[in-house]
Design a protein around this motif. Structure first.
Motif, PDB file in Angstrom:
ATOM      1  N   UNK B  27       0.767  -1.279   0.114  1.00 24.79           N
ATOM      2  CA  UNK B  27       0.079   0.033   0.051  1.00 24.79           C
ATOM      3  C   UNK B  27       0.743   1.208  -0.103  1.00 24.79           C
ATOM      4  N   UNK B  28       0.678   2.121  -0.810  1.00 27.97           N
ATOM      5  CA  UNK B  28       1.287   3.624  -1.063  1.00 27.97           C
ATOM      6  C   UNK B  28       0.005   4.555  -0.855  1.00 27.97           C
ATOM      7  N   UNK B  29       0.741   5.745  -0.647  1.00 29.18           N
ATOM      8  CA  UNK B  29      -0.108   7.066  -0.840  1.00 29.18           C
ATOM      9  C   UNK B  29      -0.795   7.099  -2.160  1.00 29.18           C
ATOM     10  N   UNK B  30      -0.149   6.806  -3.279  1.00 32.66           N
ATOM     11  CA  UNK B  30      -0.531   7.269  -4.371  1.00 32.66           C
ATOM     12  C   UNK B  30      -1.305   5.912  -4.921  1.00 32.66           C
ATOM     13  N   UNK B  31      -0.615   4.961  -4.855  1.00 28.69           N
ATOM     14  CA  UNK B  31      -1.474   3.750  -5.440  1.00 28.69           C
ATOM     15  C   UNK B  31      -1.258   2.649  -4.458  1.00 28.69           C
ATOM     16  N   UNK B  32      -2.164   1.555  -4.204  1.00 27.97           N
ATOM     17  CA  UNK B  32      -2.080   0.244  -3.537  1.00 27.97           C
ATOM     18  C   UNK B  32      -1.826  -0.757  -4.485  1.00 27.97           C
ATOM     19  N   UNK B  33      -0.726  -1.409  -4.546  1.00 30.16           N
ATOM     20  CA  UNK B  33      -0.201  -2.636  -5.326  1.00 30.16           C
ATOM     21  C   UNK B  33      -0.674  -3.925  -4.567  1.00 30.16           C
ATOM     22  N   UNK B  34      -0.897  -4.931  -5.521  1.00 26.98           N
ATOM     23  CA  UNK B  34      -1.172  -6.045  -4.981  1.00 26.98           C
ATOM     24  C   UNK B  34      -1.052  -7.330  -6.173  1.00 26.98           C
ATOM     25  N   UNK B  79      -8.323   9.881   0.989  1.00 30.08           N
ATOM     26  CA  UNK B  79      -7.106   8.929   0.980  1.00 30.08           C
ATOM     27  C   UNK B  79      -6.999   8.356   2.536  1.00 30.08           C
ATOM     28  N   UNK B  80      -6.849   7.017   2.757  1.00 30.06           N
ATOM     29  CA  UNK B  80      -6.769   6.405   3.935  1.00 30.06           C
ATOM     30  C   UNK B  80      -5.414   6.644   4.672  1.00 30.06           C
ATOM     31  N   UNK B  81      -4.564   7.338   4.268  1.00 26.50           N
ATOM     32  CA  UNK B  81      -3.116   7.656   4.894  1.00 26.50           C
ATOM     33  C   UNK B  81      -3.163   9.198   5.563  1.00 26.50           C
ATOM     34  N   UNK B  82      -2.626   8.866   6.597  1.00 28.45           N
ATOM     35  CA  UNK B  82      -2.447  10.028   7.623  1.00 28.45           C
ATOM     36  C   UNK B  82      -1.254  10.830   6.948  1.00 28.45           C
ATOM     37  N   UNK B  83      -1.139  12.141   7.762  1.00 25.99           N
ATOM     38  CA  UNK B  83      -0.389  12.827   7.127  1.00 25.99           C
ATOM     39  C   UNK B  83       1.251  12.598   7.733  1.00 25.99           C
ATOM     40  N   UNK B  85       2.313   9.547   7.350  1.00 26.88           N
ATOM     41  CA  UNK B  85       2.798   8.428   6.874  1.00 26.88           C
ATOM     42  C   UNK B  85       2.399   7.096   7.171  1.00 26.88           C
ATOM     43  N   UNK B  86       1.552   6.894   8.098  1.00 30.01           N
ATOM     44  CA  UNK B  86       0.868   5.815   8.756  1.00 30.01           C
ATOM     45  C   UNK B  86      -0.464   5.885   8.539  1.00 30.01           C
ATOM     46  N   UNK B  87      -1.110   4.474   8.157  1.00 29.42           N
ATOM     47  CA  UNK B  87      -2.337   4.492   7.833  1.00 29.42           C
ATOM     48  C   UNK B  87      -3.234   5.069   8.989  1.00 29.42           C
ATOM     49  N   UNK B  88      -4.266   5.865   8.558  1.00 27.52           N
ATOM     50  CA  UNK B  88      -5.057   6.672   9.535  1.00 27.52           C
ATOM     51  C   UNK B  88      -6.540   5.947   9.387  1.00 27.52           C
ATOM     52  N   UNK B  89      -7.166   5.656   8.577  1.00 25.99           N
ATOM     53  CA  UNK B  89      -8.482   5.433   8.262  1.00 25.99           C
ATOM     54  C   UNK B  89      -8.489   3.550   7.983  1.00 25.99           C
ATOM     55  N   UNK B  90      -8.211   2.972   9.184  1.00 31.44           N
ATOM     56  CA  UNK B  90      -8.323   1.707   9.171  1.00 31.44           C
ATOM     57  C   UNK B  90      -9.299   0.854   8.258  1.00 31.44           C
ATOM     58  N   UNK B  91     -10.460   1.405   8.726  1.00 30.98           N
ATOM     59  CA  UNK B  91     -11.658   0.617   8.251  1.00 30.98           C
ATOM     60  C   UNK B  91     -11.606   0.709   6.556  1.00 30.98           C
ATOM     61  N   UNK B  92     -11.307   1.962   6.136  1.00 28.82           N
ATOM     62  CA  UNK B  92     -11.345   1.990   4.728  1.00 28.82           C
ATOM     63  C   UNK B  92     -10.218   1.237   4.108  1.00 28.82           C
ATOM     64  N   UNK B  93      -8.980   1.589   4.784  1.00 29.01           N
ATOM     65  CA  UNK B  93      -7.907   0.879   4.333  1.00 29.01           C
ATOM     66  C   UNK B  93      -8.263  -0.593   4.024  1.00 29.01           C
ATOM     67  N   UNK B  94      -8.627  -1.350   5.045  1.00 29.43           N
ATOM     68  CA  UNK B  94      -9.144  -2.730   4.950  1.00 29.43           C
ATOM     69  C   UNK B  94      -9.945  -2.840   3.945  1.00 29.43           C
ATOM     70  N   UNK B  95     -11.020  -2.024   3.715  1.00 26.65           N
ATOM     71  CA  UNK B  95     -11.755  -2.357   2.528  1.00 26.65           C
ATOM     72  C   UNK B  95     -11.145  -2.125   1.046  1.00 26.65           C
ATOM     73  N   UNK B  96     -10.438  -1.166   1.157  1.00 29.70           N
ATOM     74  CA  UNK B  96      -9.468  -0.735  -0.148  1.00 29.70           C
ATOM     75  C   UNK B  96      -8.609  -1.711  -0.720  1.00 29.70           C
ATOM     76  N   UNK B  97      -7.838  -2.275   0.534  1.00 34.58           N
ATOM     77  CA  UNK B  97      -6.808  -3.366   0.122  1.00 34.58           C
ATOM     78  C   UNK B  97      -7.663  -4.707  -0.150  1.00 34.58           C
ATOM     79  N   UNK B  98      -8.671  -4.906   0.458  1.00 37.94           N
ATOM     80  CA  UNK B  98      -9.665  -6.062   0.127  1.00 37.94           C
ATOM     81  C   UNK B  98      -9.995  -6.011  -1.442  1.00 37.94           C
ATOM     82  N   UNK B  99     -10.348  -4.787  -1.621  1.00 38.67           N
ATOM     83  CA  UNK B  99     -10.873  -4.453  -3.092  1.00 38.67           C
ATOM     84  C   UNK B  99      -9.714  -4.731  -3.992  1.00 38.67           C
ATOM     85  N   UNK B 100      -8.378  -4.226  -3.774  1.00 39.49           N
ATOM     86  CA  UNK B 100      -7.478  -4.302  -4.501  1.00 39.49           C
ATOM     87  C   UNK B 100      -7.107  -5.780  -4.699  1.00 39.49           C
TER      88      UNK B 100
END
Ligand SMILES: Nc1ncnc2c1ncn2[C@@H]1O[C@H](COP(=O)(O)OP(=O)(O)O)[C@@H](O)[C@H]1O
Ligand SMILES: [Mg+2]
Lengths: 611, 468
Positions: B27-34, B79-83, B85-100
């Motif tokens: 997971x990056x700030x710009x794109x999430x790669x899987x 964006x789910x990243x905090x300023x 550089x650590x994931x801030x919004x974990x719930x959405x991050x989880x969903x977005x990663x799962x989507x990816x």
């Protein structure tokens, strides 16, 4: 790359192999299919033209491919669950493996344990291929008693010591990382560290520590090495340690954190130099390199110059350095060589024979064949090949007699490859100029020596060389004689009347010479001797000066006396001088023959040699 | 003789490859790669920005390139990243990663829409979810069959790390998990076990010293001077130029006509019943700015800084680069194209405004490298400087490496410094993923996975112990 054709050619076999070879090349072509070639390969093939390609690589790959297509149906693969034996938790992962066939007998190579894969319950493989990567590090271990007895330190608590050892284990002695991750919190450590034991409190209670000291890598290393050394000494007393253990022990005890720290400071200072300093160093380094290179070049040039000026320096013993003179034989040779040089120099200055005549010593080198040979090789490589007949210094093990018996010859330097004795003989017949070659040929014919000598052994070669050397001199003398004759004739015409008495005296001397010399001619040269006599007769009116020049050898004399005979001069220099050197003692007769006929001076010399 | 090709198995001992169908998530700030471990490129690259639409009853999330660029009204782009550089919004991050992961790799399983995490906004209570999922058949979890390797930034907090494994184990049911730092993986992708990794991404630039495959934590440096900063600088350039350069994103333009360089755009614009939100527009503008970065922005290659006087003069004499906005406005950019990225190397050259103050000197890339090297043991410094791995999308800026090389050689003239920058765009952008792909497909890596059983035994804190 030599093909069979080349080999056949070399061995002079008929080219009978041609036909089957062509067949071999042609056969795979229809099989591979000329029509099948496509794309770039087709164009490459077109470049070959009508002829089949010289190397049949293409066809080979073609047939390989054809074979590969027939390996049968595609093998089945399946996701095989497996367990890694190093894992204690029995994690089952799946990787792709060849599916084993149902018929067990067909593939005996298949692992027997895999046969039960067809069972209903999934078979779980044990994959220990990578178990070898599970590496644990050795760490010093100690009991509480040991710690109390030996390992206590004012600076380190027991708790922190344990933490350190755990860290070292965790990061496998990577000190940079241990130091990077080192984060010891004395009071908080109780909860986070599992391996802290009961006496922590006690240790803490007895000794008040500054919380969370900032430790350098050197501090960590010093403590750890200290512990290791002490424990090691405890387990194995110093005297019982073997060499390896002791060196480890020494290394551990000798670790000096202060020195290490200083070293690192220097290292980082070196890294933090400014651009200017680095540039300066770079400049100095390149300068140094330049100087070194120039010095090397100069040395090489000097060496070359020296080698050129001092022909005897070519002696391999000299070029091999001082080590070459460790044996008494070598020393002897060196002494003689120096002696010769010395003598020839004296002669050069005292005898008034002019400069640049170092090769005068050729006559004196009768007893130092080694150096003579070196000189020879420096002067003329071509003839050096024929020099086996020269008695070699018995450098190695065999006496000359044995050498002769076993037909062993030693060489200072061997040219690579094979040469034929007959070639050598042939070469010896050839001089640099055609005229000279013809003259030599004619002289040999006169002597009745056949064009092809049946068995050209090295001895025959040697003898032949001697003969040719003598011939060379003979021809020189003839040439000089002709010149002198011409001159004499002119002079005679000029002063016909006045010279008559002198001629009489000269002719009187002649028979004396012949009497003296005849016994010295080799048995094989009987014919030549007769012939020489004829020449000598005609040369009756030679002057003393001429004799001198000729015995000094080199054909230089020719140059002086006969300035217009330019082409002959070069050839004389190259062939006559070394051939004299090779012939050494054995050619005394030759010298005499050519020299004595001229005057008494030569007679004196030959007498000296015989002594 | 056996000529290896794509269908023959590699010889034993040739390399320690032994794939277990692991999935690598970067997971990056710009794109999430899987993608699957063992492949060269991530199969699934999805923007880390997501769309969010709040209705009265429900919050809906939109993931993927197509969804977030669709100009719906009231679609917030986040964006789910905090300023930091650590994931801030974990719930959405989880969903977005799962989507990816599920979108392109494993495929979605037919699960109850309320539980697969894609549509729910109601069930945010973690405890309730855990019970729920335990009750379900394991098959319903998306990653039941694939071990998962996730990358994390070098400065990730201990809490965040535990969160990663919790998501992987609890939500996705992965049989095995591992967490590795992007720096280490980027080094692996270049075949290095030690080195300094300079990663200039979108939100952060990081400099990570790595020794024998382990991050030297004290040396990890990060700064916000990265791709987004450059974008911001470009905005400044546009604003400060006279006349101001208009920045019109694609979605606003219906059709355009050609105009002369510098002339006002003549385009017909789209009209929207509910105009897209500001965040949507910002994100769309960012796309244009990225185009601008790709085709115009140039880094002053050195020697010396761009703003030292003479260099600016030199730059003026180089031919400019043209750029055309989506609405047809176009111009040739001369020396000013060098100013956008100069701030990465020279804080005093950064364009500033009230909202974006001058960056600190020690946030520039040369200073980061210097700080990272300084916090490493003196013995290792030359080794690390000989292996400087350059990665991240923003290092693709034209002449970036030349400048970086100049700066590093300027600081450390006496060591042999070597930049290792993969030539291909994909390898540069996805180096961390590729390194993960290599690592997770190694047979020797089998023993490093944290298994589900271990997680259940030791809890989430096991990541601290195992993923060092
Ligand atoms: N060719 C390019 N030239 C300049 N910048 C680029 C280029 N391609 C991508 N970028 C920038 O790189 C950043 C994304 O880099 P990336 O490493 O993918 O970030 P992250 O790891 O944070 O997802 C974005 O800011 C983007 O604008
Ligand atoms: Mg990144």
């Amino acid at each position: 790359m030599a093909t069979g054709r080349d080999v056949r050619d070399m061995l002079g076999l008929p080219m009978g192999g041609e036909a089957p070879k062509a067949a071999v090349q042609k056969r795979p072509k229809p099989a591979g299919g000329t029509r099948k070639i496509q794309g770039v390969a087709r164009e490459v093939a077109a470049l070959y033209g009508e002829r089949p390609p010289p190397v049949a690589v293409y066809e080979e790959s073609k047939s390989y491919r054809a074979k590969r297509q027939n390996t049968g149906p595609a093998k089945k693969w399946e996701q095989q669950p497996f367990r890694n034996p190093v894992r204690s938790d029995g994690l089952i992962l799946r990787h792709w493996k060849r599916k084993h066939t149902t018929a067990p007998a067909v593939q005996p190579s298949e692992d027997a344990t895999m046969q039960d894969g067809e069972n209903t319950e999934p078979y779980i493989d044990t994959c220990s291929d990578y178990a070898k990567y599970d590496i644990k590090v050795d760490l010093p271990t100690f009991t509480d008693d040991e710690y109390d007895a030996y390992l206590r330190s004012d600076d380190w608590s027991r708790e922190e010591t344990d933490y350190l050892i755990q860290m070292v284990g965790d990061y496998a002695y990577r000190w940079a990382i241990v130091w990077d991750r080192y984060d010891f919190q004395p009071s908080l450590a109780h909860e986070t560290l599992e391996n802290t034991n009961g006496d922590t409190d006690q240790a803490l209670a007895t000794m008040p520590f500054a919380p969370s000291k900032k430790r350098s890598v050197e501090d960590l290393k010093a403590r750890f090495y200290d512990i290791s050394a002490k424990l090691m000494k405890q387990r194995i007393p110093e005297v019982q340690m073997d060499a390896e253990q002791y060196s480890t022990y020494e290394m551990l005890t000798k670790f000096d954190p202060v020195m290490e720290r200083n070293r690192k400071m220097l290292a980082s200072a070196l890294m933090n130099r400014s651009m200017d300093e680095v540039k300066e160093e770079e400049f100095l380094l390149t300068e140094l390199q330049r100087i070194n290179m120039a010095a090397n070049r100069l040395d090489a040039e000097r060496e070359e110059l020296r080698a050129r000026l001092d022909a005897p320096q070519h002696n391999p013993a000299v070029s091999a350095g001082l080590q070459a003179f460790t044996s008494s034989q070598a020393l002897q040779a060196l002494f003689q060589q120096l002696f010769q040089q010395d003598r020839s120099k004296k002669r050069a200055s005292g005898g008034g024979t002019g400069p640049g005549r170092l090769s005068l010593s050729a006559n004196d080198m009768v007893h130092t064949p080694g150096s003579a040979q070196a000189q020879l090789s420096a002067a003329n490589r071509r003839q050096s090949m024929a020099s086996q007949a020269v008695a070699q210094t018995p450098v190695k093990h065999l006496s000359p007699r044995q050498e002769e018996r076993f037909n062993v010859s030693t060489h200072d330097r061997l040219t690579s490859g094979v040469t034929f004795g007959s070639d050598k003989l042939l070469k010896m017949r050839q001089a640099k100029s055609n005229v000279q070659t013809q003259k030599i040929g004619a002289a040999l014919a006169e002597l009745g020596i056949p064009d092809v000598i049946p068995i050209p052994t090295s001895k025959v070669g040697g003898t032949f060389e001697m003969l040719v050397t003598k011939l060379g001199k003979l021809l020189d003398v003839r040439k000089v004689r002709e010149k002198e004759e011409g001159e004499v004739r002119v002079l005679q015409n000029m002063k016909d009347g006045t010279k008559e008495e002198k001629m009489d005296t000269e002719t009187k001397e002649e028979p004396e010479d012949e009497n003296d010399d005849n016994p010295n001619y080799g048995e094989d040269d009987a014919d030549a001797a007769g012939e020489d006599e004829d020449d000598d007769d005609a040369e009756g009116e030679e002057e003393d000066g001429d004799e001198d020049q000729d015995t000094n050898g080199d054909g230089d004399g020719d140059g002086d006396v006969v300035p217009d005979d330019l082409d002959a001069e070069g050839e004389d220099e190259s062939s006559v001088q070394p051939s004299r050197a090779t012939s050494q003692g054995a050619t005394t007769a030759g010298h005499k023959r050519s020299a004595s006929v001229f005057s008494q001076g030569s007679e004196e010399r030959s007498k000296r040699i015989r002594k | 003789m056996n000529i290896p090709n794509s269908s023959t198995a590699p010889a034993a001992g040739e390399y320690a490859g032994d794939e277990v169908s692991a999935i690598v998530l970067d997971p990056g700030y710009w794109t999430t790669r899987a993608g699957f471990a063992g492949e060269d490129v991530p199969k699934s690259v999805c923007p880390s920005f997501y769309g969010q639409r709040d209705t009265e009853s429900d919050t809906q999330h939109y993931f993927g390139e197509n969804a977030i660029h669709n100009p719906l009204g009231d679609l917030d782009i986040k964006n789910y990243w905090g300023s930091d550089g650590i994931v801030e919004d974990w719930d959405t991050a989880t969903k977005l990663w799962e989507y990816a992961i599920t979108n392109r790799l494993t495929g979605t399983k037919a699960t109850d829409p309320t539980r697969n995490g894609l549509n729910d906004g109601t069930n945010t209570n973690g405890d309730a979810m855990e019970v729920d999922i335990d009750a379900l058949d394991n098959q319903e979890k998306p990653l039941e069959e694939s071990p998962l390797l996730v990358t994390e930034p070098g400065w990730n907090s201990a809490k965040a790390r535990e969160k990663y494994i919790e998501i992987a184990m609890e939500d996705w049911g992965t049989p095995a998990f591992f967490l590795q730092k992007t720096g280490v993986l980027a080094a692996f992708a270049s075949g290095k076990a030690s080195g300094i990794i300079i990663d200039v991404g979108a939100s952060h630039t990081s400099v990570t010293p790595v020794l024998d495959g382990m991050v030297l934590r004290k040396g990890v440096q990060k700064s916000p001077l990265a791709g987004n900063f450059v974008s911001n600088q470009i905005r400044h350039i546009f604003k400060q130029s006279a006349p101001e350069i208009p920045l019109t994103p694609h979605y606003l333009v219906k059709s355009k006509t050609q105009v002369d360089a510098g002339a006002a755009a003549q385009a017909t614009y789209k009209t929207f019943t509910t105009p897209p939100t500001d965040s949507f527009r910002l994100n769309e503008e960012e796309r244009v700015l990225t185009e601008f970065k790709e085709s115009v922005v140039e880094v002053w290659p050195g020697p010396g800084r761009f703003s030292n006087g003479t260099n600016e003069e030199i730059a003026k004499n180089t031919p400019g680069r043209p750029f055309e906005m989506p609405d047809g406005w176009n111009q040739v950019f001369g020396a000013e194209r060098f100013r956008a990225a100069e701030g990465l190397f020279d804080a005093s050259a950064a364009l500033t405004s009230e909202s974006s103050p001058r960056p600190k000197d020690d946030q520039t890339i040369p200073k980061l490298v210097q700080a990272a090297v300084l916090s490493v043991d003196a013995d290792q410094r030359p080794l690390l400087l000989g292996n400087i791995v350059v990665t991240g999308g923003s290092t693709l800026l034209y002449k970036f490496n030349e400048r970086l090389n100049y700066e590093i050689n300027n600081i450390y003239p006496s060591t042999r410094n070597k930049l290792i920058a993969p030539g291909s765009v994909v390898e540069r952008k996805y180096a961390a993923w590729i390194g993960g792909s290599i690592l997770a497909s190694l047979g020797s890596f089998h023993q490093l996975w944290i298994s589900k059983k271990e997680y259940e035994e030791h809890g989430a804190s096991i990541v601290e112990k195992r993923c060092r």
